[in-house]
Write a protein that holds these residues in place. Structure first.
Motif, PDB file in Angstrom:
ATOM      1  N   LEU A   1       2.831 -23.375  72.402  1.00 35.43           N
ATOM      2  CA  LEU A   1       3.614 -23.805  73.448  1.00 35.43           C
ATOM      3  C   LEU A   1       4.842 -24.133  73.368  1.00 35.43           C
TER       4      LEU A   1
ATOM      5  N   ALA B   1       5.127 -32.019  75.329  1.00 36.94           N
ATOM      6  CA  ALA B   1       4.222 -30.944  75.410  1.00 36.94           C
ATOM      7  C   ALA B   1       3.178 -31.313  76.051  1.00 36.94           C
TER       8      ALA B   1
ATOM      9  N   GLU C   1      -3.445 -22.152  58.097  1.00 42.15           N
ATOM     10  CA  GLU C   1      -4.933 -21.315  58.348  1.00 42.15           C
ATOM     11  C   GLU C   1      -4.915 -20.703  59.651  1.00 42.15           C
TER      12      GLU C   1
ATOM     13  N   LEU D   1      -3.088 -37.831  72.306  1.00 42.27           N
ATOM     14  CA  LEU D   1      -4.182 -37.124  73.095  1.00 42.27           C
ATOM     15  C   LEU D   1      -5.410 -37.909  73.205  1.00 42.27           C
TER      16      LEU D   1
ATOM     17  N   ILE E   1      -7.357 -27.249  72.391  1.00 41.26           N
ATOM     18  CA  ILE E   1      -6.401 -28.245  72.959  1.00 41.26           C
ATOM     19  C   ILE E   1      -7.013 -28.831  74.063  1.00 41.26           C
TER      20      ILE E   1
ATOM     21  N   THR F   1      -9.599 -27.824  60.173  1.00 45.88           N
ATOM     22  CA  THR F   1      -9.607 -26.662  61.166  1.00 45.88           C
ATOM     23  C   THR F   1      -9.133 -26.978  62.548  1.00 45.88           C
TER      24      THR F   1
ATOM     25  N   GLU G   1      -0.024 -36.487  67.678  1.00 39.88           N
ATOM     26  CA  GLU G   1      -0.874 -35.738  68.452  1.00 39.88           C
ATOM     27  C   GLU G   1      -1.795 -36.749  68.639  1.00 39.88           C
ATOM     28  N   GLU G   2      -2.647 -37.170  67.877  1.00 40.36           N
ATOM     29  CA  GLU G   2      -3.971 -37.765  67.981  1.00 40.36           C
ATOM     30  C   GLU G   2      -3.571 -39.154  68.892  1.00 40.36           C
TER      31      GLU G   2
ATOM     32  N   LEU H   1      -0.005 -26.681  70.241  1.00 38.99           N
ATOM     33  CA  LEU H   1       1.129 -27.310  70.510  1.00 38.99           C
ATOM     34  C   LEU H   1       2.585 -26.567  70.089  1.00 38.99           C
TER      35      LEU H   1
ATOM     36  N   HIS I   1     -10.121 -36.033  67.307  1.00 36.66           N
ATOM     37  CA  HIS I   1     -10.043 -34.653  66.472  1.00 36.66           C
ATOM     38  C   HIS I   1     -11.476 -34.790  66.060  1.00 36.66           C
TER      39      HIS I   1
ATOM     40  N   GLU J   1     -14.627 -23.910  53.561  1.00 37.91           N
ATOM     41  CA  GLU J   1     -14.351 -22.967  54.486  1.00 37.91           C
ATOM     42  C   GLU J   1     -13.235 -22.063  53.804  1.00 37.91           C
TER      43      GLU J   1
ATOM     44  N   ARG K   1      -5.873 -26.306  64.831  1.00 33.10           N
ATOM     45  CA  ARG K   1      -5.726 -25.602  66.044  1.00 33.10           C
ATOM     46  C   ARG K   1      -5.070 -26.384  66.911  1.00 33.10           C
TER      47      ARG K   1
ATOM     48  N   LYS L   1      -7.680 -30.249  63.465  1.00 34.12           N
ATOM     49  CA  LYS L   1      -6.362 -30.330  63.556  1.00 34.12           C
ATOM     50  C   LYS L   1      -5.277 -29.304  63.470  1.00 34.12           C
TER      51      LYS L   1
ATOM     52  N   MET M   1      -0.453 -20.177  77.623  1.00 42.20           N
ATOM     53  CA  MET M   1      -1.976 -20.759  77.241  1.00 42.20           C
ATOM     54  C   MET M   1      -2.579 -19.386  77.049  1.00 42.20           C
TER      55      MET M   1
ATOM     56  N   ALA N   1      -9.334 -31.498  73.485  1.00 43.26           N
ATOM     57  CA  ALA N   1      -8.501 -32.882  73.409  1.00 43.26           C
ATOM     58  C   ALA N   1      -7.981 -33.333  74.305  1.00 43.26           C
ATOM     59  N   PHE N   2      -7.343 -32.244  75.294  1.00 41.44           N
ATOM     60  CA  PHE N   2      -6.544 -33.054  76.328  1.00 41.44           C
ATOM     61  C   PHE N   2      -7.182 -33.204  77.692  1.00 41.44           C
TER      62      PHE N   2
ATOM     63  N   THR O   1      -4.779 -18.481  70.633  1.00 46.60           N
ATOM     64  CA  THR O   1      -6.197 -17.974  70.203  1.00 46.60           C
ATOM     65  C   THR O   1      -7.335 -18.620  71.091  1.00 46.60           C
TER      66      THR O   1
ATOM     67  N   ARG P   1      -2.603 -28.513  66.134  1.00 45.71           N
ATOM     68  CA  ARG P   1      -1.255 -28.291  65.737  1.00 45.71           C
ATOM     69  C   ARG P   1      -0.710 -26.876  66.375  1.00 45.71           C
TER      70      ARG P   1
ATOM     71  N   LEU Q   1       1.052 -29.284  79.214  1.00 45.96           N
ATOM     72  CA  LEU Q   1      -0.226 -28.751  79.167  1.00 45.96           C
ATOM     73  C   LEU Q   1      -0.815 -29.176  80.183  1.00 45.96           C
TER      74      LEU Q   1
ATOM     75  N   PRO R   1      -9.993 -20.061  69.835  1.00 39.24           N
ATOM     76  CA  PRO R   1     -10.141 -21.369  69.451  1.00 39.24           C
ATOM     77  C   PRO R   1      -9.308 -22.475  69.641  1.00 39.24           C
ATOM     78  N   GLN R   2      -8.019 -21.930  69.356  1.00 37.23           N
ATOM     79  CA  GLN R   2      -7.030 -22.837  69.848  1.00 37.23           C
ATOM     80  C   GLN R   2      -7.185 -23.532  71.244  1.00 37.23           C
TER      81      GLN R   2
ATOM     82  N   ASP S   1      -7.033 -18.616  62.649  1.00 39.77           N
ATOM     83  CA  ASP S   1      -8.305 -18.248  63.278  1.00 39.77           C
ATOM     84  C   ASP S   1      -8.491 -17.004  63.996  1.00 39.77           C
TER      85      ASP S   1
END
Lengths: 198, 314
Positions: free
Chosen positions: A182, B47, B278, B15, A147, A170, B11-12, A179, A157, B198, A174, A172, A136, A150-151, A140, A176, B51, A142-143, B280
């Motif tokens: 990790l 995963a 992308e 989650l 997460i 963005t 994932e969605e 995960l 999202h 962006e 982050r 999604k 963890m 979300a978790f 980053t 992705r 977490l 923001p990631q 960050d």
């Protein structure tokens, strides 16, 4: 702190399916701090976490016979069950748990996981916890924030995008990225199979 | 459905849950992909299990353990008693722990045997309200016939009205669902537009720089640009003319420093436009001597193992 290996957890669950109360006690002693920690983190209320923990462990006792080691590790099975109960407790429509019931409803002819037996894994959950906390740290900021939202908050999202003003793509990316990072960080230490991979 | 999109839905789904059209699309795709789709879902679930370990452990109150053990013990005891007390082929009354149905109420003893079959019971509702005089006792049999006919007509009219109402409700529900889907589509478009804005901001940033990657001998047509914007701390990688891979593989970007590769991220190529990754943070690409892209088994590797398709500085 959880000390049990995945194999030990699976063995207890198997005995729980045969109504072995001692196995249930040992399973509880090995996992309750981690499960309760997860519930407190999601619900932010110890009293509510206690109520949900009781429901979760009774559900685990009732459904022990439905645990299939071919479909995933015992810990991920416990987490999915505990987290779905907790997220539903924070939602009025309880839609999340019912959607996830698909996972159990799936026929065994269409396996969810790798059908080959999993090899022995050296890391027990307390060791895995240390590795996860290290992983963890490698995310980053923001990631990590995305997460966690979300978790632990159960935000979709879209909800995260709306609440933070960050574009959906963005968010999604982050999730992705978090995960994948990790998995990449943990795979060498935990072994290929521990992530449920091929 | 593209592999990327399916992974995103997995994932969605795990989650936060999916709804409506997305849930239906996910179920269909999961069925279509069979065991391979199951493996992707399974991997995501693992995963998530890990977490959960990022939450600090908290010891629950000892009373919780006592309550659980009492309930589990009582459940097993009740189950044993029930098994002993019941004859062959009978269904045990389930304890709340083992069966979801509530235990038999104490008043069940007053239940009356249902003549329709052994073992079936129904509550004793008494005779007073259900007792009717026999036809021979009725003083005006024709009155009863008229009332019966009127009741049948009323039932038919009410039935037809109910069908109309149900039909109207179904139409309105369908219209509402359609409107909700349209709203979701608009929302998605809005989010995509924000993403494009962006991206555009990163591409045209006055303080930004661009790194070009060209195709290797095996992929001479492929090319990519890495747009780095120090002002926002964001980087955008756009890759063109890369072949679409199977679900088991993906592209992985590496930053090479002092001859050692470090994973930057993974991405896939689609038919919808350039492949996109992308970042960050600029840390993964900062100070890199070279950038390279290889084809790796999903979900990516800790070190490059596959064919290199793009490289910078050539």
């Amino acid at each position: 702190m959880t000390q049990a290996s995945p194999e030990q957890l699976a063995a207890w669950i198997q005995r729980m399916a045969a109504q072995d109360e001692r196995a249930f006690a040992e399973f509880y002693d090995a996992t309750s701090a981690s499960v309760f920690g997860l519930l407190v983190r999601i619900l932010k209320d110890r009293t509510q976490a206690e109520e949900v923990a009781q429901e979760v462990y009774l559900q685990l006792w009732r459904k022990a016979g439905s645990f299939d080691p071919e479909r995933g590790s015992p810990w991920s099975w416990v987490v999915v069950m505990a987290r779905s109960r907790a997220i539903d407790a924070t939602r009025s429509d309880r839609s999340y748990g019912s959607a996830l019931s698909d996972l159990e409803a799936r026929p065994t002819a269409q396996p969810l996981g790798n059908p080959t037996p999993r090899p022995d894994r050296a890391a027990d959950l307390s060791e895995q916890r240390e590795l996860v906390q290290g992983a963890m740290e490698s995310l980053t900021e923001p990631q990590r924030e995305t997460i966690q939202a979300a978790f632990f908050e159960g935000w979709s999202h879209r909800e995260i995008a709306k609440r933070t003003g960050v574009p959906l793509g963005t968010v999604k990316g982050r999730v992705r990225g978090a995960l994948a990072t990790l998995e990449n960080v943990l795979r060498p230490q935990l072994g290929e199979q521990s992530m449920g991979g091929d | 459905m593209e592999a990327d999109r399916f992974q995103e839905l997995c994932e969605e789904f795990l989650l936060s849950g999916l709804e409506g059209e997305e849930l239906r699309a996910f179920r269909e795709e999961l069925d279509r992909r069979g065991a391979e789709g199951g493996r992707i879902l399974d991997r995501t679930m693992e995963a998530m299990g890990l977490l959960a370990l990022s939450a600090p452990p908290v010891d629950p109150p000892p009373a919780l353990r006592e309550r659980l053990m009492a309930e589990v013990g009582a459940g097993t005891e009740r189950r044993g008693e029930s098994a002993e007390g019941s004859g062959a082929g009978s269904t045990p009354t389930g304890p709340s722990l083992v069966e979801d149905a509530p235990a038999e109420p104490a008043s069940a003893g007053a239940a009356r045997r249902d003549p329709s079959g052994p073992g079936h019971e129904r509550p004793d509702i008494g005779h007073s309200r259900l007792d009717r005089p026999s036809p021979a006792d009725a003083p005006y049999p024709w009155v009863r016939s008229i009332l019966l006919a009127a009741a049948i007509v009323a039932a038919v009219v009410l039935g037809a009205w109910n069908v109309n109402l149900q039909s109207d409700l179904s139409e309105r529900t369908a219209a509402l669902e359609e409107a909700q889907q349209e709203l979701e589509a608009v929302d998605t478009l809005r989010q995509e537009l924000a993403t494009l804005r962006e991206d555009l901001g990163t591409i045209v940033s006055p303080t930004g720089s661009v790194i070009s990657l060209t195709g290797t001998e095996t992929r001479p047509d492929a090319r990519a640009r890495v747009f780095v914007d120090p002002q926002t701390g964001r980087a955008l990688i756009l890759a063109f003319d890369l072949p679409i891979l199977t679900a088991e593989s993906l592209y992985q970007l590496w930053a090479i420093r002092d001859g050692e590769p470090f994973s930057v991220g993974t991405f896939t190529a689609t038919e919808e436009g350039p492949a996109r990754l992308e970042l960050d943070s600029l840390d993964p690409v900062a100070g890199a001597d070279l950038l390279a892209v290889t084809i790796e088994p999903a979900p990516g590797q800790p070190a490059p193992t596959g064919e290199m398709v793009l490289i910078s500085g050539q």
